[in-house]
Scaffold this active site. Sequence first.
Site, short mmCIF file in Angstrom:
data_model
loop_
_atom_site.label_atom_id
_atom_site.label_comp_id
_atom_site.label_asym_id
_atom_site.label_seq_id
_atom_site.Cartn_x
_atom_site.Cartn_y
_atom_site.Cartn_z
N ASP A 39 -3.06 24.91 -2.44
CA ASP A 39 -4.21 25.50 -1.77
C ASP A 39 -3.71 26.69 -0.95
O ASP A 39 -2.95 26.52 0.00
CB ASP A 39 -4.88 24.47 -0.88
CG ASP A 39 -6.24 24.92 -0.37
OD1 ASP A 39 -6.69 26.01 -0.75
OD2 ASP A 39 -6.86 24.17 0.40
N ASP A 72 -8.50 30.21 -5.12
CA ASP A 72 -7.43 29.90 -4.15
C ASP A 72 -6.84 28.50 -4.26
O ASP A 72 -6.08 28.09 -3.38
CB ASP A 72 -7.92 30.14 -2.73
CG ASP A 72 -9.10 29.24 -2.36
OD1 ASP A 72 -9.73 28.68 -3.27
OD2 ASP A 72 -9.38 29.09 -1.16
N GLU A 73 -7.14 27.75 -5.32
CA GLU A 73 -6.54 26.43 -5.43
C GLU A 73 -6.47 25.97 -6.87
O GLU A 73 -7.25 26.40 -7.72
CB GLU A 73 -7.30 25.40 -4.58
CG GLU A 73 -8.76 25.23 -4.95
CD GLU A 73 -9.44 24.16 -4.12
OE1 GLU A 73 -8.81 23.14 -3.81
OE2 GLU A 73 -10.64 24.34 -3.81
#
Length: 349
Positions: free
Chosen positions: A11, A105-106
């Site tokens: 993350d 973003d993850e």
Amino acid sequence: MKTNRRIIHIDMDCFYAAVEMRERPELANRPLAVGGSSERGVLTTCNYPARAYGVRSAMPVFKAKELCPQLLIVPVRFDLYRAASKAVREIFARYTDMIEPLSLDEAYLDVSHIKRPGSEIAAEIRATIEQEVGLTASAGIGPNKLIAKVASDWNKPNGQCLVAPSKVPLFMQTLPVRRIWGIGPKSSARLAAHGIETCAQLQTRDKTWLAQEFGSFGLELYDLCRGIDERPVQANRIRKSLSNERTFAQNLESLEECREQLIRQHHEMMEDLRKISPDRQIAKLLVKLKFSNFRRTTAEMPGQQPEIPHYLKLLNEAWGRSGEPVRLLGVGVRFAETTNNTEQLELGI
């Protein structure tokens, strides 16, 4: 059959804001947010100095400015974020082909096949991201996706947490039920009304009770609250739709009740849309109903703007097909398909 996996959840730390600070280092120590600048806009994300004031992602701009008058808000620059996301994903690919992007973003990584400790792999990936991309990331390492995702938030920012299989029962004991995927604010409130706030408390309820309260999802909860999650990492997954559905303990008896509930669920869906698929092109809007007689119907229309008036129109259409009380209501979008898989995969890391 229980699987034996090693999953890493990566993350990125305040990703959009971090990219902006990388491009403009002078912004690093001041409260910064990315999003719409108008008073009616919302924030996509913010950095940690802004969070110290209580500013959060998906917060309306006017509220964020009330909390932090000196907050600097910069516009979203998806091309920049996609480029950073692509660079990070290329680092992942040096270690495994089993990569499941969740958003820009993850991502989940299955590293079960690598003859090295998962914590060592995660630390090496994070160090490489910082060195080559100039951004920091946090990681969770565990035997399944649920544990890995929860653990990645344990030592943020720029940290990691390992939960070994033998430690899962203890890890789950004090974990708030709201940390389980699928448990939103409404479900959390319903559980709290029964005196259930931790996974240990949820473990005292049997499958029959859970099924009565949450339907088929209740049977999943029976395992999830014990840290059992058999979902595999789905490599190259492309999200085709996004929705917010809710089954009600008490039926919605009128069209007006449905309208009020739809507006609440639309707000939650828009928050998910901004976080999970912020730059995907929308092709269709839809409203789904399940009536008290268990009949289902879905009304949909072409459209790129998921605005409330469109959903109210679809609700009227769907409701008019029966008029019975409603036990489930869902709002959602279907994304435009693309034949360029490489381009699509660059939307997530």
